[in-house]
Design a protein around this motif. Structure first.
Motif, PDB file in Angstrom:
ATOM      1  N   VAL A  88      44.304 -74.009  44.487  1.00 52.23           N
ATOM      2  CA  VAL A  88      43.316 -73.171  45.160  1.00 52.23           C
ATOM      3  C   VAL A  88      43.621 -73.088  46.652  1.00 52.23           C
ATOM      4  CG1 VAL A  88      40.896 -72.996  45.846  1.00 52.23           C
ATOM      5  CG2 VAL A  88      41.480 -73.562  43.481  1.00 52.23           C
ATOM      6  N   LEU A  89      43.895 -74.231  47.264  1.00 50.63           N
ATOM      7  CA  LEU A  89      44.114 -74.278  48.701  1.00 50.63           C
ATOM      8  C   LEU A  89      45.426 -73.625  49.125  1.00 50.63           C
ATOM      9  CD1 LEU A  89      42.851 -77.913  49.409  1.00 50.63           C
ATOM     10  CD2 LEU A  89      41.671 -75.769  49.911  1.00 50.63           C
ATOM     11  N   SER A  90      46.365 -73.485  48.198  1.00 51.43           N
ATOM     12  CA  SER A  90      47.660 -72.886  48.539  1.00 51.43           C
ATOM     13  C   SER A  90      47.712 -71.399  48.223  1.00 51.43           C
ATOM     14  CB  SER A  90      48.783 -73.599  47.774  1.00 51.43           C
ATOM     15  OG  SER A  90      48.603 -73.451  46.374  1.00 51.43           O
ATOM     16  N   THR A  91      46.605 -70.840  47.711  1.00 50.18           N
ATOM     17  CA  THR A  91      46.572 -69.428  47.352  1.00 50.18           C
ATOM     18  C   THR A  91      46.185 -68.580  48.553  1.00 50.18           C
ATOM     19  OG1 THR A  91      45.887 -70.016  45.114  1.00 50.18           O
ATOM     20  CG2 THR A  91      45.547 -67.735  45.770  1.00 50.18           C
ATOM     21  N   ASP A  92      46.868 -67.466  48.713  1.00 48.38           N
ATOM     22  CA  ASP A  92      46.573 -66.567  49.818  1.00 48.38           C
ATOM     23  C   ASP A  92      45.134 -66.068  49.746  1.00 48.38           C
ATOM     24  OD1 ASP A  92      46.636 -63.360  50.597  1.00 48.38           O
ATOM     25  OD2 ASP A  92      47.671 -64.650  52.019  1.00 48.38           O
ATOM     26  N   ALA A  93      44.524 -65.878  50.898  1.00 49.61           N
ATOM     27  CA  ALA A  93      43.115 -65.493  50.944  1.00 49.61           C
ATOM     28  C   ALA A  93      42.843 -64.241  50.118  1.00 49.61           C
ATOM     29  CB  ALA A  93      42.681 -65.286  52.393  1.00 49.61           C
ATOM     30  N   ALA A  94      43.697 -63.233  50.232  1.00 56.06           N
ATOM     31  CA  ALA A  94      43.463 -61.998  49.488  1.00 56.06           C
ATOM     32  C   ALA A  94      43.569 -62.225  47.989  1.00 56.06           C
ATOM     33  CB  ALA A  94      44.462 -60.936  49.937  1.00 56.06           C
ATOM     34  N   ASP A  95      44.570 -63.044  47.583  1.00 55.14           N
ATOM     35  CA  ASP A  95      44.737 -63.321  46.165  1.00 55.14           C
ATOM     36  C   ASP A  95      43.602 -64.158  45.608  1.00 55.14           C
ATOM     37  OD1 ASP A  95      47.057 -61.907  46.251  1.00 55.14           O
ATOM     38  OD2 ASP A  95      48.342 -63.667  46.489  1.00 55.14           O
ATOM     39  N   SER A  96      42.977 -64.996  46.433  1.00 53.28           N
ATOM     40  CA  SER A  96      41.965 -65.925  45.945  1.00 53.28           C
ATOM     41  C   SER A  96      40.719 -65.216  45.442  1.00 53.28           C
ATOM     42  CB  SER A  96      41.568 -66.925  47.032  1.00 53.28           C
ATOM     43  OG  SER A  96      40.859 -66.271  48.069  1.00 53.28           O
ATOM     44  N   THR A  97      40.530 -63.946  45.818  1.00 49.75           N
ATOM     45  CA  THR A  97      39.355 -63.237  45.323  1.00 49.75           C
ATOM     46  C   THR A  97      39.438 -63.019  43.829  1.00 49.75           C
ATOM     47  OG1 THR A  97      40.392 -61.093  45.773  1.00 49.75           O
ATOM     48  CG2 THR A  97      39.002 -62.059  47.514  1.00 49.75           C
ATOM     49  N   GLY A  98      40.632 -63.146  43.295  1.00 51.95           N
ATOM     50  CA  GLY A  98      40.780 -62.926  41.856  1.00 51.95           C
ATOM     51  C   GLY A  98      40.792 -64.185  41.028  1.00 51.95           C
ATOM     52  N   LEU A  99      40.537 -65.335  41.631  1.00 54.27           N
ATOM     53  CA  LEU A  99      40.510 -66.580  40.858  1.00 54.27           C
ATOM     54  C   LEU A  99      39.397 -66.536  39.822  1.00 54.27           C
ATOM     55  CD1 LEU A  99      41.067 -69.334  43.574  1.00 54.27           C
ATOM     56  CD2 LEU A  99      42.633 -68.691  41.749  1.00 54.27           C
ATOM     57  N   GLU A 105      35.347 -76.460  41.153  1.00 51.34           N
ATOM     58  CA  GLU A 105      34.492 -75.289  41.354  1.00 51.34           C
ATOM     59  C   GLU A 105      34.111 -75.147  42.827  1.00 51.34           C
ATOM     60  OE1 GLU A 105      30.616 -73.580  39.043  1.00 51.34           O
ATOM     61  OE2 GLU A 105      30.475 -75.601  39.877  1.00 51.34           O
ATOM     62  N   HIS A 106      33.832 -76.258  43.477  1.00 49.59           N
ATOM     63  CA  HIS A 106      33.461 -76.236  44.889  1.00 49.59           C
ATOM     64  C   HIS A 106      34.553 -75.587  45.731  1.00 49.59           C
ATOM     65  CE1 HIS A 106      32.509 -77.599  48.917  1.00 49.59           C
ATOM     66  NE2 HIS A 106      33.628 -78.291  48.949  1.00 49.59           N
ATOM     67  N   PHE A 107      35.784 -76.042  45.563  1.00 52.12           N
ATOM     68  CA  PHE A 107      36.897 -75.502  46.353  1.00 52.12           C
ATOM     69  C   PHE A 107      37.200 -74.059  45.962  1.00 52.12           C
ATOM     70  CE2 PHE A 107      37.584 -80.022  47.030  1.00 52.12           C
ATOM     71  CZ  PHE A 107      37.944 -80.063  48.361  1.00 52.12           C
ATOM     72  N   SER A 108      37.094 -73.762  44.670  1.00 52.52           N
ATOM     73  CA  SER A 108      37.410 -72.416  44.202  1.00 52.52           C
ATOM     74  C   SER A 108      36.419 -71.392  44.739  1.00 52.52           C
ATOM     75  CB  SER A 108      37.415 -72.395  42.672  1.00 52.52           C
ATOM     76  OG  SER A 108      37.607 -71.089  42.184  1.00 52.52           O
ATOM     77  N   ILE A 109      35.126 -71.701  44.611  1.00 54.09           N
ATOM     78  CA  ILE A 109      34.108 -70.759  45.072  1.00 54.09           C
ATOM     79  C   ILE A 109      34.172 -70.615  46.588  1.00 54.09           C
ATOM     80  CG2 ILE A 109      31.613 -70.453  45.317  1.00 54.09           C
ATOM     81  CD1 ILE A 109      31.276 -71.476  42.503  1.00 54.09           C
ATOM     82  N   ARG A 110      34.363 -71.722  47.294  1.00 60.26           N
ATOM     83  CA  ARG A 110      34.450 -71.641  48.752  1.00 60.26           C
ATOM     84  C   ARG A 110      35.597 -70.743  49.179  1.00 60.26           C
ATOM     85  NH1 ARG A 110      35.611 -76.999  52.164  1.00 60.26           N
ATOM     86  NH2 ARG A 110      37.736 -76.494  51.480  1.00 60.26           N
ATOM     87  N   SER A 111      36.756 -70.916  48.535  1.00 60.98           N
ATOM     88  CA  SER A 111      37.925 -70.117  48.896  1.00 60.98           C
ATOM     89  C   SER A 111      37.702 -68.640  48.587  1.00 60.98           C
ATOM     90  CB  SER A 111      39.152 -70.642  48.145  1.00 60.98           C
ATOM     91  OG  SER A 111      40.289 -69.892  48.464  1.00 60.98           O
TER      92      SER A 111
END
Length: 878
Positions: free
Chosen positions: A664-675, A686-692
């Motif tokens: 999660v932390l290594s994923t680009d900000a734009a790409d993270s919207t699709g997690l 879930e905490h880190f994923s939703i925050r990102s």
């Protein structure tokens, strides 16, 4: 009569070497009332004669009549003793009538009382202070001489002082004199050199340049023994280096060994010699363990006799129940023991058996290891609880035992086998530990099903393995631990401590915070019962984490600090415990916006926890804090390296949740919207994923998506009282409402967050979302200008504004200030390379290149690759 006197005995011996010039006797006498008797007794080489001789010379210089008599074995006969005593007094100019007493020695009618009366009458004629020094009384001591000396001390006139030196306290009745404070007693404690005296003595001309640390080491090794210090000084004068002296200074060196043999060992009985040799393997000795080792029954009598002789034996308590040998003397004895032909392993085995049977576990294990008998070691470790012994802070000892055992021997001792499994769990060998535990369950299936006490041990090790392996079966493990049937006797404290320790952790995982703290307090009580500081420190970490999840940062920090203090005091700053504490303290330091302090803690923690004992909470605290610090600095090259380290640790230790968080932390900000949040079934991930995802949505202006991610999630966090996570997510939720122009909801949420954070000084979640928080503060303060202000809240807001401003003007984040890696990416961009090509050339991932580009665009104030290249050319950045 005088022609039979050896006149050299009537004056101090001449010293041709270095004289240890000290005023011990003089200084003590000057502070005391004039005593009737002064006694110096200490072992060989403590400078008794030298100290008296120096004082004697000063007495003569002050015209104080002082008689000196060096005694030997021939003076044990009372008439011989009287002859020399009177001769010494006449030589010193006391009273010539004393010569008549000495000449009457041939009379058959002269008894102790006769001699005593004659001498006392003669002493009465002495006017003013007179001193009689009897050196080496132990050589001449006999029942008759002791009786005469007792008579003289009791009845001589007060102007006469007897000064006696000996290697043991003389056999005199002194109780009444001591009550009247008429006896001054000096022992080897008074005669040994102090640490400052050692330093000064070894730095006197012609010597110079003696380092303090080296002199302190010499003091520790010699224990201030004067004759050893004389040898060291002689070696220095002979040009031997400080390092060489440390290498050769031991009871085995020729000079010291010869001295011990000639002055001490040779004069002892065969029985005393054997006792000393065999018991020299002990750090401390008493009569009982001496009897066990020597297979005898008079250990106490021998010890008392040796103690009276001052044979380099020191009592460790006022009851004289334990003794130890002088360090150099012990080394001398051990050296002779090696050549004695005694069965050394058998001596260690006997010592291990005695210490183990009498409850001295550490010493028992030390001797078991020295016996080199794997069966003795395994049996003792099993007796001590096997894996439970680790909980008493004895991990290194257990590891040494396990190194001696082959697999066949290991499997004969179930608790020792569990120790191997537990240690593998602690260092991340999860797969091998799981396989070994499965084999253990098969081998001991019948015993485990019988309900024997080993069942509890196996269950606890199983649950601990689950925790180190980050198994998510929390509810199942809680049920298992709650249903375990423990024997409530004294020996169960270890198992109960472990159970409550793990429950403290597990209850927190399922949001049962009160139960977590209650179990933690119970575990501390059990650990204290059997003195496990090591175990107690772990509880402070678990309880601290429980408080932290509730947003109680101050309590968490206090608990972590207490664990750190115990860790350093009991195991040192470089221990696993201290590293774990540092990881947690880094997190609380960062949360309260003390980044420099957090970095210092991480510098101590990370190199250690990656290769030693830790669990997922420790890694999350350390890596997430480090990554946030690096992100705040804009150092994405270091950020990428930290991600690599975290991923390596997660793979090495099989921590799947840590792997997911790193992803999660290594994923680009734009790409993270699709997690795919729906696929995440763990609260921590879930905490880190939703925050990102939420941060990415806010940056892209997708406020409705951010609200959809956060609204229900924040409500769940608040319901479960996960207040720290709630604060982090609610700041983002307030930002989403602000973006949607729902200002009332934005201020409501933000006010609640401020109220929860200000009393705990939680700042970093606000500072990390600087732009959002600035807008929310501006909105909030604009709406409250006409309302009664909250001074605490307003002060907290003012601090946040100041610290957000300080971060935004950090030189490392100023526009146009590029890191070396950003410059490298910019150079390849200007050459027309694609992101994938740049990633391949510089050896990073495509996502990392995107990170660098995003940071570049922000610093340069551009939105495209072409604009970045143009700006760089105009500003001559490359």
């Amino acid at each position: 009569m005088r022609n039979r006197i050896v006149t050299s005995k009537l004056r101090p011996p001449l010293h041709t070497g270095d004289v240890v010039a000290r005023n011990v006797v003089e200084n003590r006498l000057d502070r005391a009332n004039t005593p009737r008797l002064v006694i110096l007794h200490a072992g060989a080489g403590y400078g008794k004669t030298t100290s008296l001789a120096l004082w004697y010379e000063k007495l003569l210089a002050r015209k104080v009549p002082a008689a000196w008599l060096t005694l030997d074995v021939h003076d044990r006969e009372v008439s011989q003793f009287v002859s020399y005593l009177t001769a010494a007094c006449v030589e010193a100019g006391f009273n010539r009538k004393l010569g008549e007493v000495g000449s009457s020695q041939t009379s058959a009618n002269m008894t102790i009382a006769n001699y005593g009366a004659s001498l006392v009458n003669a002493f009465e004629r002495c006017k003013g202070t007179h001193i009689i020094i009897l050196d080496d009384l132990h050589r001449a001591e006999s029942k008759e001489v002791a009786g005469l000396l007792q008579y003289l001390v009791n009845f001589s006139p007060p102007q006469l002082t007897f000064v006696v030196s000996a290697r043991q306290a003389p056999v005199l009745a002194l109780a009444d004199l001591k009550l009247r404070e008429e006896v001054l007693e000096l022992t080897q404690d008074d005669l040994r050199f102090s640490k400052p005296e050692v330093r000064d003595y070894l730095s006197e001309p012609p010597l110079a340049g003696t380092p303090d640390e080296w002199a302190n080491t010499i003091f520790e090794r010699t224990e201030g023994w004067p004759v050893a210090l004389q040898m060291v000084r002689r070696w220095l004068r002979d040009g031997i280096s400080h390092e060489q002296i440390l290498d050769q200074l031991s009871g085995r060196s020729a000079d010291i060994a010869d001295y011990f043999f000639e002055q001490v060992f040779e004069s002892l009985s065969d029985e005393a010699r054997e006792f000393l040799l065999k018991t020299s393997i002990l750090e401390r000795v008493n009569g009982d363990v001496g009897n066990e080792i020597c297979a005898s029954g008079n250990g106490w009598e021998l010890l008392q006799a040796l103690d009276q002789k001052d044979v380099f034996l020191q009592s460790l308590d006022v009851e004289r129940s334990w003794y130890r040998y002088h360090r150099l003397f012990s080394e001398f004895l051990q050296s002779r023991l090696q050549r004695s032909g005694f069965d050394l392993p058998q001596l260690h085995t006997r010592a291990a058996n005695w210490f183990g049977a009498n409850g001295y576990a550490a010493e028992a294990m030390q001797h078991a290891l020295s016996s080199n008998d794997e069966v003795v070691c395994a049996e003792l470790l099993e007796f001590l609880g096997g894996w439970q012994y680790i909980l008493q802070g004895q991990i290194l000892v257990v590891e040494r035992v396990l190194q001696k055992l082959d697999s066949a021997t290991l499997r004969k001792y179930p608790r020792v086998w569990l120790a191997r499994i537990y240690l593998d769990s602690r260092i991340g060998k999860i797969t091998s530990a799981e396989e070994a535990l499965q084999e253990f369950s098969t081998v001991y299936e019948g015993l485990l099903e019988s309900g024997a006490s080993i069942t509890c041990d196996a269950a606890l090790v199983t649950v601990l393995l689950n925790r180190y392996g980050d198994d998510r079966s929390c509810e199942a493990d809680i049920k298992l631990l709650e249903e375990l049937d423990f024997d409530r006797g004294e020996s169960s404290h270890t198992l109960l401590a472990v159970r409550d320790n793990v429950l403290c952790y597990l209850y927190r995982e399922v949001d049962r915070f009160e139960d977590s703290l209650r179990s933690g307090d119970s575990a501390i009580a059990h650990f204290r019962t059997f003195g496990s500081v090591w175990g107690e420190a772990f509880i402070y970490f678990h309880e601290g984490n429980t408080c932290l999840q509730q947003g109680r940062v101050r309590d968490a920090e206090a608990l972590y600090n207490e664990g750190y203090r115990l860790a350093v005091e009991s195991m040192g700053e470089d221990s696993d415990l201290a590293a774990i504490a540092s990881a947690f303290l880094a997190e609380t330091s960062y949360l309260t916006n003390k980044p420099h302090e957090a970095e210092q803690y991480l510098a101590r923690a990370l190199p250690h926890i990656e290769y030693a004992d830790a669990w997922i909470d420790v890694y999350i605290a350390a890596y997430s804090t480090q990554l946030q610090l690096l992100a705040a600095k804009g150092d994405f090259e270091a950020y990428e390296n930290a991600l690599t380290r975290a991923r390596r640790t997660s793979i090495t230790r099989g921590l799947t949740r840590l792997t997911s968080i790193v992803d999660v932390l290594s994923t680009d900000a734009a790409d993270s919207t699709g997690l795919p949040v729906a696929e995440v079934d763990d609260g921590l991930v879930e905490h880190f994923s939703i925050r990102s995802r939420a941060q990415a949505c806010l940056k892209l202006g997708r406020y409705s998506d951010a609200r959809g991610l956060l609204e229900a999630h924040c409500e769940k966090l608040r319901h479960n009282r996960r207040m720290l996570r709630w604060i982090e997510h609610s700041i983002l939720l307030a930002g989403a409402f602000l973006g949607l122009e729902q200002t009332r909801k934005a201020t409501e949420v933000f006010e609640m967050v401020l109220s929860a954070a200000l009393f705990e000084n939680i700042k970093q979640p606000f500072i990390a979302q600087g732009e959002i928080v600035r807008d929310l503060i501006q909105l909030l303060t604009g709406q409250t200008t006409n309302r009664l202000g909250n001074r605490l809240r307003d002060a907290f807001i003012a601090e946040l504004v100041s610290e957000i401003g300080a971060r935004s003007t950090d030189p490392a984040r100023e526009k146009h200030v590029l890191s070396p890696r950003e410059r490298e990416v910019l150079r390849y961009l200007m050459q027309g390379h694609s992101n994938r090509e740049i990633a391949s050339v510089i050896g990073v991932s495509v996502n990392t290149v995107k990170f660098h580009l995003k940071n570049l665009f922000e610093k340069l104030g551009v939105t495209s690759r072409e604009d970045a290249a143009t700006f760089a050319i105009r500003q001559e950045l490359i």
